[in-house]
Design an enzyme around this catalytic site. Structure first.
Site, PDB file in Angstrom:
ATOM      1  CG  ASN A 139      17.320  69.960  66.222  1.00  0.00           C
ATOM      2  OD1 ASN A 139      17.875  70.477  67.180  1.00  0.00           O
ATOM      3  ND2 ASN A 139      17.115  70.614  65.082  1.00  0.00           N
ATOM      4  CD  GLU A 199      16.417  72.279  69.945  1.00  0.00           C
ATOM      5  OE1 GLU A 199      15.966  71.168  69.571  1.00  0.00           O
ATOM      6  OE2 GLU A 199      17.383  72.835  69.394  1.00  0.00           O
ATOM      7  CG  ASP A 246      18.157  88.171  55.000  1.00  0.00           C
ATOM      8  OD1 ASP A 246      17.988  89.303  55.508  1.00  0.00           O
ATOM      9  OD2 ASP A 246      19.180  87.862  54.376  1.00  0.00           O
TER      10      ASP A 246
HETATM   11  C1  LIG Z   1      11.454  82.985  62.658  1.00  0.00           C
HETATM   12  C2  LIG Z   1      12.730  82.272  62.342  1.00  0.00           C
HETATM   13  C3  LIG Z   1      12.985  81.853  61.052  1.00  0.00           C
HETATM   14  C4  LIG Z   1      14.152  81.152  60.756  1.00  0.00           C
HETATM   15  N1  LIG Z   1      14.349  80.673  59.494  1.00  0.00           N
HETATM   16  C5  LIG Z   1      15.414  79.863  59.242  1.00  0.00           C
HETATM   17  C6  LIG Z   1      15.558  79.270  57.959  1.00  0.00           C
HETATM   18  O1  LIG Z   1      14.763  79.468  57.054  1.00  0.00           O
HETATM   19  N2  LIG Z   1      16.601  78.422  57.771  1.00  0.00           N
HETATM   20  C7  LIG Z   1      17.513  78.154  58.756  1.00  0.00           C
HETATM   21  O2  LIG Z   1      18.412  77.342  58.547  1.00  0.00           O
HETATM   22  N3  LIG Z   1      17.424  78.752  59.960  1.00  0.00           N
HETATM   23  C8  LIG Z   1      16.398  79.590  60.233  1.00  0.00           C
HETATM   24  N4  LIG Z   1      16.256  80.189  61.461  1.00  0.00           N
HETATM   25  C9  LIG Z   1      17.298  80.022  62.473  1.00  0.00           C
HETATM   26  C10 LIG Z   1      17.363  78.674  63.134  1.00  0.00           C
HETATM   27  O3  LIG Z   1      16.269  77.857  63.026  1.00  0.00           O
HETATM   28  C11 LIG Z   1      17.715  78.815  64.603  1.00  0.00           C
HETATM   29  O4  LIG Z   1      18.825  79.598  64.765  1.00  0.00           O
HETATM   30  C12 LIG Z   1      17.876  77.460  65.176  1.00  0.00           C
HETATM   31  O5  LIG Z   1      17.193  77.535  66.369  1.00  0.00           O
HETATM   32  C13 LIG Z   1      19.272  76.998  65.464  1.00  0.00           C
HETATM   33  O6  LIG Z   1      19.097  75.818  66.160  1.00  0.00           O
HETATM   34  P1  LIG Z   1      20.073  74.594  66.068  1.00  0.00           P
HETATM   35  O7  LIG Z   1      21.285  75.034  66.822  1.00  0.00           O
HETATM   36  O8  LIG Z   1      19.262  73.530  66.761  1.00  0.00           O
HETATM   37  O9  LIG Z   1      20.337  74.274  64.658  1.00  0.00           O
HETATM   38  C14 LIG Z   1      15.112  80.917  61.773  1.00  0.00           C
HETATM   39  C15 LIG Z   1      14.866  81.357  63.063  1.00  0.00           C
HETATM   40  C16 LIG Z   1      13.686  82.030  63.359  1.00  0.00           C
HETATM   41  C17 LIG Z   1      13.455  82.480  64.768  1.00  0.00           C
END
Ligand SMILES: Cc1cc2nc3c(=O)[nH]c(=O)nc-3n(C[C@H](O)[C@H](O)[C@H](O)COP(=O)(O)O)c2cc1C
Length: 435
Positions: A139, A199, A246
């Site tokens: 992932n 991904e 954030d």
């Molecule tokens: C620049 C950026 C920073 C992010 N920082 C965090 C973070 O610190 N912690 C978190 O849980 N998600 C964070 N996210 C959101 C998730 O990583 C994102 O929504 C993720 O792709 C969800 O994927 P999943 O469905 O595979 O879990 C961030 C997203 C971006 C684009």
């Protein structure tokens, strides 16, 4: 693609500001990036590190579209196609990201940016986290990480993310934090797709990438990224994380979050660190844009001719959505709103517009609302539903919020004035002003 190659191309085209004076990773780089945003910046001389830093590279849809050589309107179809038609990346054993393997782990050699005076420490904000689960496989996610020692960081892991699920299932998970990626990897990492979808295959479908095996953990990582921090995240070993800004540009609370123990650092010889300003446009575009194809698909599935979806930066690129449709039936606008809410549970306010409105223009969106919207028939309100944890006005803990949808499309069977914007004559100015 290697990020440095893209940066050098920007330099050739005069599209990046290169700063050769010494600039500190503590507050100064963040301040310059904020002041020059959305202009890309390359810091060639970082006071505390031998590595260079680049930032503001992908602050808006135009910069992303330029990277792929497409138009902004083609971004959603391109991304939707990559999500549907994933493909396996080529493997290589000669990975640029492993050109140099550091003997010992010392995070202080890296230009990990201290972005803001209120921050709890220096933060990696552009790190794409590769992880794996015995059943679901690999992932990609984004997780910010705060430096708390020479080989330790604390990562923010939001409950519900795939990586959080992997941690809950396994207690501790090997990871690779990959820093310095181009949009195919950045965007793929930010998509929210079914658990079990790797991904990196979405990234490869956007534009072919190469992967390589990490040095100390059993993970396949993007071979062309600039830096890799390999190690392990342990769910129960916790440390205070934050404060940090954030997505909403407000200050997030301090939480006890899992520790990331860094066991190996590898990088390209001439590696460039990727800065990403928390809460600012690059963070916003990477957060909102990958969600647009999901909303688009949900609306299309209702049989509505949806033309475009834009998660707007003013709405923190997460809470506000603008949808453009070609209206055929009187209730298409309201139907599109319902479908859009189903496609993005964190959305708080959604607007639907006709095909003559430029949804990228704040002024045109407001004009459409002013001239086509009537609250008694065009408004839907969803009282007290779970929304986004990022919204400071949602109920703390439960995320309960009131969502509203605004149908700003014109009535098909207009009774009074028309809805079209009157056009002035088009003239060739040369005829009146000369060359
Ligand atoms: C620049 C950026 C920073 C992010 N920082 C965090 C973070 O610190 N912690 C978190 O849980 N998600 C964070 N996210 C959101 C998730 O990583 C994102 O929504 C993720 O792709 C969800 O994927 P999943 O469905 O595979 O879990 C961030 C997203 C971006 C684009």
């Amino acid at each position: 693609m290697i990020l440095e190659e893209y940066i050098m191309k920007l330099k050739q085209d005069g599209k990046i500001t290169a700063i050769s004076k010494s600039v500190s990773k503590n507050l100064e780089i963040a301040g310059v990036l904020k002041t020059l945003e959305p202009k890309p910046v390359l810091f060639e001389n970082v006071k505390e590190s031998r590595f260079r830093v680049a930032g503001n590279l992908f602050c808006n849809k135009t910069q992303v579209a330029d990277y792929f050589g497409i138009t902004t309107e083609e971004i959603i179809p391109t991304l939707a196609n990559a999500i549907e038609n994933r493909s396996e990346p080529e493997q290589t054993s000669k990975a640029p990201c492993q050109e140099e393997v550091e003997d010992k782990v010392d995070l202080d050699i890296l230009p990990i940016l201290f972005h803001n005076e209120i921050d709890g420490g220096p933060y990696i904000s552009s790190g794409v986290v590769v992880s794996s689960d015995p059943e679901y496989g690999q992932n990609l996610d984004f997780h910010r990480a705060m430096q708390i020692g020479r080989n330790r960081m604390v990562a923010r892991v939001v409950s519900g993310r795939d990586f959080h699920r992997y941690l809950e299932r396994n207690g501790e998970v090997d990871v690779a934090f990959c820093v310095g990626n181009t949009p195919e990897v950045l965007i793929a990492a930010a998509t929210s797709v079914e658990t079990g979808i790797n991904e990196l295959e979405i990234a490869n479908a956007l534009r072919p990438i190469r992967v390589t095996k990490a040095k100390t953990v059993d993970l396949m990582i993007p071979a062309d990224c600039e830096f890799v921090l390999e190690g392990r995240v342990v769910l129960k070993e916790r440390h205070a994380e934050g404060p940090f800004i954030d997505l909403t540009e407000t200050v997030d609370v301090i939480r006890q979050e899992p520790i990331f123990e860094v066991k190996k650092i590898t990088h390209r010889k001439s590696a460039i660190w990727q800065g990403l300003l928390p809460g600012r446009s690059e963070h916003k575009i990477l957060m909102g844009m990958p969600r647009e194809p999901t909303i688009f698909k949900k609306i299309k599935e209702r049989g509505i001719n949806v033309l475009d979806v834009y998660i707007t930066p003013g709405g923190t690129s997460w809470l506000h959505v603008a949808v453009k449709i070609q209206k055929k039936n009187e209730d298409d606008g309201l139907q599109a709103l319902e479908a859009a809410f189903a496609g993005h549970k964190s959305a708080k306010h959604i607007w639907v517009y006709d095909d003559d409105i430029d949804i990228y223009s704040d002024e045109e969106r407001e004009w459409a609302m002013a001239t086509r919207f009537q609250a008694d028939v065009d408004l839907i309100m969803k009282d007290r539903e779970p929304g986004s944890s990022l919204d400071p006005s949602a109920e703390p803990g439960t995320k309960l919020t009131t969502k509203c949808g605004f149908d700003c499309t014109r009535v098909i069977d207009a009774k009074g004035k028309g809805f079209a914007k009157a056009k002035f004559p088009e003239v060739d100015l040369k005829k009146y002003l000369g060359e």
